[in-house]
Design a protein around this motif. Structure first.
Motif, mmCIF file in Angstrom:
data_model
loop_
_atom_site.group_PDB
_atom_site.id
_atom_site.type_symbol
_atom_site.label_atom_id
_atom_site.label_comp_id
_atom_site.label_asym_id
_atom_site.label_seq_id
_atom_site.Cartn_x
_atom_site.Cartn_y
_atom_site.Cartn_z
ATOM 1 N N GLU A 52 0.843 -1.185 0.000
ATOM 2 C CA GLU A 52 0.000 0.000 0.000
ATOM 3 C C GLU A 52 0.887 1.246 0.000
ATOM 4 O OE1 GLU A 52 -3.289 -0.030 -0.281
ATOM 5 O OE2 GLU A 52 -3.355 -2.217 -0.216
ATOM 6 N N ALA A 53 0.369 2.344 -0.553
ATOM 7 C CA ALA A 53 1.143 3.584 -0.605
ATOM 8 C C ALA A 53 1.482 4.078 0.801
ATOM 9 C CB ALA A 53 0.376 4.654 -1.387
ATOM 10 N N ALA A 54 0.582 3.892 1.736
ATOM 11 C CA ALA A 54 0.840 4.329 3.114
ATOM 12 C C ALA A 54 2.027 3.575 3.720
ATOM 13 C CB ALA A 54 -0.408 4.120 3.971
ATOM 14 N N ASP A 55 2.139 2.294 3.412
ATOM 15 C CA ASP A 55 3.281 1.517 3.896
ATOM 16 C C ASP A 55 4.575 1.986 3.236
ATOM 17 O OD1 ASP A 55 1.508 -0.040 5.376
ATOM 18 O OD2 ASP A 55 1.301 -1.530 3.777
ATOM 19 N N LEU A 56 4.493 2.281 1.960
ATOM 20 C CA LEU A 56 5.685 2.691 1.217
ATOM 21 C C LEU A 56 6.183 4.075 1.642
ATOM 22 C CD1 LEU A 56 4.621 1.420 -2.311
ATOM 23 C CD2 LEU A 56 6.322 0.397 -0.789
ATOM 24 N N ARG A 57 5.268 4.933 2.060
ATOM 25 C CA ARG A 57 5.667 6.275 2.505
ATOM 26 C C ARG A 57 6.550 6.216 3.755
ATOM 27 N NH1 ARG A 57 0.128 7.386 1.042
ATOM 28 N NH2 ARG A 57 0.160 8.516 -0.933
ATOM 29 N N LYS A 58 6.447 5.163 4.520
ATOM 30 C CA LYS A 58 7.250 5.007 5.733
ATOM 31 C C LYS A 58 8.669 4.522 5.432
ATOM 32 C CE LYS A 58 3.114 3.735 8.299
ATOM 33 N NZ LYS A 58 2.399 2.636 8.960
#
Length: 135
Positions: A52-58
């Motif tokens: 997910e994009a939210a996971d990748l942003r981290k």
């Protein structure tokens, strides 16, 4: 010549921490891209959820690049596997793996593009955009 340089560069691009993200075997070099026909008693390949994009942003910039190369390798293996099944006039099992890899790669590009906006220097932004567009 090209094969040797790729074989020499691949271990540096995919350290052990990134290799754990792959579903392919732990072999090194170009032989890990060779797809062998499944054994008759082998189970169907399984896959988890896509990134997910939210996971990748981290993730850090380096981690995103490592993940990109792992996904690129996996996409290449899946294309080879798809061609093998097509040649055998069979249907590839668990086709959703292809879509999951493609979505994850698109999301990495999205996250990297979002990070470009953080830089104030327009020259750096242009260089980063060209880099991401070349991925």
């Amino acid at each position: 010549m090209l094969v040797r340089s790729l074989q020499a560069a691949l271990p540096a691009l995919l350290p052990r921490s990134a290799a754990a993200l792959s579903t392919s075997s732990a072999r090194r070099g170009l032989e890990e891209l060779i797809v062998l026909p499944p054994k008759e008693d082998a189970q169907l390949p399984t896959s988890g959820r896509t990134w997910e994009a939210a996971d990748l942003r981290k993730k850090s910039w380096d981690d995103l690049h490592k993940l990109w190369f792992v996904l690129l390798k996996e996409r290449t293996r899946l294309q080879a596997e798809k061609a093998m099944y097509r040649q055998q006039q069979q249907r590839m099992p668990n086709v959703t793996r292809v879509a999951k890899v493609r979505k994850a790669m698109c999301r990495i590009k999205l996250v990297l593009s979002e990070r470009i906006k953080e830089h104030e220097d327009p020259n750096i932004r242009m260089e980063l955009k060209a880099f991401i567009d070349g991925m």
